[in-house]
Write an enzyme that holds these catalytic residues in place. Structure first.
Site, PDB file in Angstrom:
ATOM      1  CB  SER A   1     -12.828  53.468 -74.801  1.00 47.12           C
ATOM      2  OG  SER A   1     -12.822  53.874 -75.919  1.00 47.12           O
TER       3      SER A   1
ATOM      4  CG  ASP B   1      -7.295  66.231 -65.961  1.00 49.43           C
ATOM      5  OD1 ASP B   1      -7.283  65.473 -64.972  1.00 49.43           O
ATOM      6  OD2 ASP B   1      -6.325  66.172 -67.047  1.00 49.43           O
TER       7      ASP B   1
ATOM      8  CE  LYS C   1     -10.307  51.207 -77.647  1.00 44.36           C
ATOM      9  NZ  LYS C   1     -10.203  52.248 -78.073  1.00 44.36           N
TER      10      LYS C   1
END
Length: 389
Positions: free
Chosen positions: A302, A313, A327
């Site tokens: 999450s 990234d 999630k």
């Protein structure tokens, strides 16, 4: 796994910076805003009324209280949606989750656990009200303010009885050994629940470990303090440990990512019928220049995946460990009139590179299995990586 939460009022959209919190009292920073369920009435659910009438007329035993029957009906309705993160929490569970993500609560400083017989055993924390009053490790809880602890009462409900506003009194009755029951009366105080720990690594005094257990309202500030403390001790690189972090507040993860980023995207949120929305770091964070490695595992979920995905990234550091939980959704929290709540999946999120992780997780850049002999190969590999930079 803990949910990512987004705050709403009945008439406004408050915005990403003040997303709602709950745990395991409503309000972190700006707090929970209360919602009422709308739509539908008794005529919409005639079978519920019909079944209730049949139970009243025909059930052999005593029916549970109306609240229990109602909770059962609500759980069934929410479960029928078929989404594991659209859930119903009864008041005690809602309150505990709220307090956990708030990072503090009024209590007496005692851990509750059930033994094999179902007895509720106490473990007091040092220098807190329970320990100061004389509660000892292994004492068995018998009653709280006269309410008997019976098998039907849950640990969440017991915790809710023990906790309360700072400065108020609570009396607990305990059983110790073969002696008579003992009573202890004490005043509740604020019990802090830190979500971040930091330490200089023994293997290299230039490396520091910052571990985040969950994302509460206080996590970004706790991360900042940990980094400041480590840098004051000569640390120049950070291992960020998100293993076992089940998530928490979405805004907390975003603000924590901002500590390590110099502006730019953190996540992309997609909602039904609306254009995608990109959330960004507010500016250059204090940890922007620190070399970084992120440890993850199957329990990283999450909001923790938001942070891990953003840092990977954005090129801040590799992920080391195992594939994360997966999630990638956001839940709205609707607090009901009796302080129970319904959590409703409302959005999906993607990493800055538009990678979806729902049900698949984040695959680490350096995949390692956890040690089975007390070793920590992920941490060892993180140290090697940072030392090679």
């Amino acid at each position: 796994m803990s949910e990512m939460r987004e705050k709403r009022s009945a008439s406004d959209t408050i915005g990403f910076a003040i997303l709602a919190a709950v745990m395991l009292s409503a309000a972190f920073v700006a707090g929970y805003l209360t919602h009422a369920l709308r739509g539908g009435d008794a005529a919409s659910y005639p079978l519920l009324i019909e079944v209730r009438s049949i139970l009243n007329s025909n059930y052999l035993g005593d029916l549970p209280p109306d609240s229990i029957l109602q909770y059962g009906a609500v759980r069934g309705m929410v479960s029928a949606v078929g989404d594991p993160y659209t859930v119903f929490l009864e008041p005690a569970s809602q309150e505990l989750e709220t307090q956990s993500l708030q990072g503090a609560f009024g209590g007496i400083g005692v851990n509750l656990r059930q033994d094999e017989s179902g007895a509720v055993v106490l473990s007091p924390y040092p220098d807190l009200p329970a320990a100061r009053a004389g509660v000892q490790e292994g004492d068995v809880l018998v009653a709280v303010d006269g309410t008997l602890i019976v098998p039907e009462i849950t640990l969440d409900e017991i915790s809710a009885l023990v906790r309360g506003p700072e400065g108020t009194e609570v009396t607990i009755t305990i059983k110790r050994g073969i002696g008579p029951p003992l009573k202890f009366t004490m005043k509740r105080q604020i019990i802090e629940i830190p979500s971040v720990t930091g330490r200089v690594l023994d293997e290299d005094p230039a490396l520091g470990l910052v571990a985040i257990s969950r994302f509460s309202e206080k996590t970004p500030a706790e991360v900042q303090r940990a980094i400041d403390d480590l840098q004051a001790k000569g640390v120049t690189s950070i291992v960020l440990d998100l293993r076992g972090n089940g998530g928490g507040l979405l805004n907390s993860a975003v603000d924590t990512a901002g500590v390590f980023l110099d502006g730019g995207a953190i996540l992309i949120e997609a909602k039904r019928g609306k254009p995608e929305n990109t959330f960004t770091a507010s500016g250059k964070g204090a940890g922007t220049e620190l070399p970084l490695v992120v440890l993850v595992n199957h329990g990283t979920a999450s909001a923790a995946e938001i942070l891990a995905g953003a840092l990977r990234d954005r090129g801040r550091g590799p992920l080391i460990g195992q594939t994360t939980f997966g999630k990638g959704s956001v839940q709205l929290i609707f607090t009901l009139s009796d302080h129970s709540s319904v959590h409703v999946t409302n959005a999906r999120w993607y990493t800055p590179g538009h990678t979806g992780i729902d049900a698949v997780g984040l695959k680490p850049d350096i995949e390692l299995q956890p040690g089975t002999d007390g070793s920590d190969p992920e941490l060892e590999r993180a140290i090697q990586y940072l030392q090679s930079q």
